[in-house]
Design an enzyme around this catalytic site. Structure first.
Site, mmCIF file in Angstrom:
data_model
loop_
_atom_site.group_PDB
_atom_site.id
_atom_site.type_symbol
_atom_site.label_atom_id
_atom_site.label_comp_id
_atom_site.label_asym_id
_atom_site.label_seq_id
_atom_site.Cartn_x
_atom_site.Cartn_y
_atom_site.Cartn_z
ATOM 1 N N LYS A 1 11.601 -8.216 6.673
ATOM 2 C CA LYS A 1 10.358 -7.733 7.278
ATOM 3 C C LYS A 1 9.205 -8.687 6.994
ATOM 4 C CE LYS A 1 7.676 -4.594 5.179
ATOM 5 N NZ LYS A 1 6.196 -4.679 5.247
ATOM 6 N N ASN A 2 9.014 -9.022 5.709
ATOM 7 C CA ASN A 2 7.862 -9.840 5.342
ATOM 8 C C ASN A 2 7.953 -11.257 5.891
ATOM 9 O OD1 ASN A 2 6.683 -7.700 4.004
ATOM 10 N ND2 ASN A 2 7.468 -8.272 1.998
ATOM 11 N N CYS B 1 -0.307 -0.202 3.170
ATOM 12 C CA CYS B 1 -0.046 0.769 2.110
ATOM 13 C C CYS B 1 -1.217 0.847 1.137
ATOM 14 C CB CYS B 1 1.215 0.371 1.326
ATOM 15 S SG CYS B 1 2.743 0.729 2.195
ATOM 16 N N ARG C 1 -6.191 -5.555 -2.703
ATOM 17 C CA ARG C 1 -5.624 -6.706 -2.009
ATOM 18 C C ARG C 1 -6.664 -7.385 -1.108
ATOM 19 N NH1 ARG C 1 0.314 -5.110 0.112
ATOM 20 N NH2 ARG C 1 -0.673 -3.363 1.114
ATOM 21 N N ASP D 1 7.877 -5.288 -5.174
ATOM 22 C CA ASP D 1 8.407 -4.412 -4.132
ATOM 23 C C ASP D 1 9.725 -3.742 -4.512
ATOM 24 O OD1 ASP D 1 6.297 -4.666 -2.401
ATOM 25 O OD2 ASP D 1 7.248 -6.111 -1.073
ATOM 26 N N ARG E 1 8.474 1.620 8.271
ATOM 27 C CA ARG E 1 7.801 0.328 8.279
ATOM 28 C C ARG E 1 8.677 -0.767 7.673
ATOM 29 N NH1 ARG E 1 3.402 0.116 4.904
ATOM 30 N NH2 ARG E 1 3.173 -1.955 5.789
#
Length: 422
Positions: A22-23, A118, A123, A308, A400
């Site tokens: 995903k990232n 999220c 951040r 994560d 997601r």
């Protein structure tokens, strides 16, 4: 609103295919903005975040097509109509800020809303802004939008980041590909997703070296061309499913897994009494013997233990023998899953950025609520090992970052189903 019902059902056995990252995919998609020619991504994950990035790129005038059941993404930015990324889309996902560098590099201007995603800490965008300003950009925050300009074009520079931010590294590297001269980025993040981005940019004609180390050098070029690139395996999905047989027992093979993506995580599992071995098709995971042992964890930038995977690792430690200490050094406010695990009978004490977990013999099923993407899957893992039924609500977070999670876990014997909400 949908929920997921999990019933503890003993050991898991079989194979789970691991999707593209995903990232990585969310970073690769904005790279299309750097060129007029088509960029095609294969091995793309089928996730709601990918749909959000698709909508964002389309709002800028890019053509984005989903092919082969979503596993191929074909993009073209030959006729962009806007350099403004609106709040309505950007608020849904932090990775939306990755259009800033490419737009600025190619068009000399960009207006990008401050991002969402999220709720796991502030951040901020300051590291992105500092890096782009080092390349000559002028950036001003007005009404929640970053207004960026580089009338004379971006220029190469030597820049050292205060923190090895993944997103800032990606934004700066993409911007520097079209800057005049050479850029040297120091204290760069080293994650596999950055290596994957650089490999794709190199296929597009970028001149970059040093990816995977803390210093990346980019020699700017006049233009980039089209390319086809395969998205790297998702190391976070891989690590998550590695924990399934660790917490439930049994033996599961993760197809497409590579040890190089999860070495520090696999080392912690080994210390806890979980065997991880490479096979011809991926990685095979099984408990060595009996109950897992408590191990301490400190989250760090790659190649350290991934933030994560912290929530999922906490789920495993809830039933480990002994007491473990998990320290979160990447994001503040990332223990929101702890109170939900306590509802299932876990013994957890949180003090600031540290959680102390004393293992219990067994967890008990309970109604729990997902607070973010990784927390949601940690509760599912806990439910797999708990006595009775666990209902996880607010699972839109899950969509997601994990494709077909019910199907994949059912395939190895888990008793799990998705309950449609009203």
């Amino acid at each position: 609103m949908d929920s997921i019902l999990v019933t503890g059902n003993g050991p898991l056995n079989g194979q789970i295919p691991i999707a593209g990252a995903k990232n990585a995919c969310l970073t690769l998609m904005p790279a299309t903005l750097l060129s007029e020619e088509p960029l095609t991504l294969t091995n793309a994950p089928r996730l709601s975040d990918i749909k959000t990035m698709t909508a964002l790129l389309q709002s800028l005038g890019a053509e984005v097509s989903s092919l082969q059941d979503g596993q191929v993404i074909a993009m073209s930015s030959h006729n962009l109509t806007s350099q403004t990324a609106d709040y309505d889309i950007v608020r849904k996902m932090r990775a939306s800020n990755l259009v800033l560098g490419p737009l600025l590099a190619r068009f000399g201007q960009a207006v990008v809303s401050l991002p969402g995603g999220c709720a796991i800490g502030a951040r901020p965008m300051d590291l992105h802004v500092e890096g782009l300003e080092a390349l000559g950009a002028e950036i001003e925050l007005k009404d929640g939008y970053l207004h960026a300009g580089a009338p004379g074009g971006l220029k190469g520079a030597v820049h050292e980041m205060r923190f090895a931010s993944v997103g800032a590294t990606e934004n700066i590297v993409m911007a520097a590909t079209l800057a005049k001269g050479t850029t040297v980025l120091k204290n760069a993040a080293r994650e596999p997703e950055i290596v994957d981005l650089v490999e794709c940019l190199r296929k597009m004609g970028a001149q970059i070296s040093g990816e995977g180390s803390s210093t990346i050098e980019i020699q700017g070029v006049d233009r980039l061309h089209g390319a086809t690139h395969q998205v790297v395996t998702d190391r976070i999905e891989l690590g998550t499913y590695m924990l399934a047989p660790a917490i439930c027992g049994g033996e599961v093979e993760l197809l497409g897994g590579r040890m190089s993506l999860v070495e520090s995580f696999a080392a912690k599992l080994d210390a806890a009494g979980v065997s991880v071995t490479e096979t011809q098709n991926g990685l095979k995971v099984a408990r060595k013997n009996g109950r897992v042992q408590a191990v301490d964890v400190v989250t760090e930038p790659f190649p350290g233990f991934p933030t994560d995977l912290q929530a999922q690792m906490m789920a495993l430690m809830c039933t480990a023998e002994g007491t473990s200490v998990l320290e979160e050094r990447i994001f503040e406010n990332r223990f929101m899953h702890a109170p939900e695990l306590v509802r299932m009978g876990a013994n957890i004490e949180v003090h600031g950025g540290t959680a102390t977990v004393t293992g219990v013999e067994a967890l008990k099923g309970a109604p729990v609520m997902a607070t973010d993407l990784r927390a949601s899957v940690s509760l599912i893992l806990a439910g797999l090992a708990a006595e009775g039924e666990t209902t996880v609500s607010r699972v839109y977070h899950l969509d997601r970052g994990y494709e077909h999670v019910v199907r994949k876990l059912e395939g190895v014997g888990a008793k799990i189903e998705r309950i449609k909400g009203e």
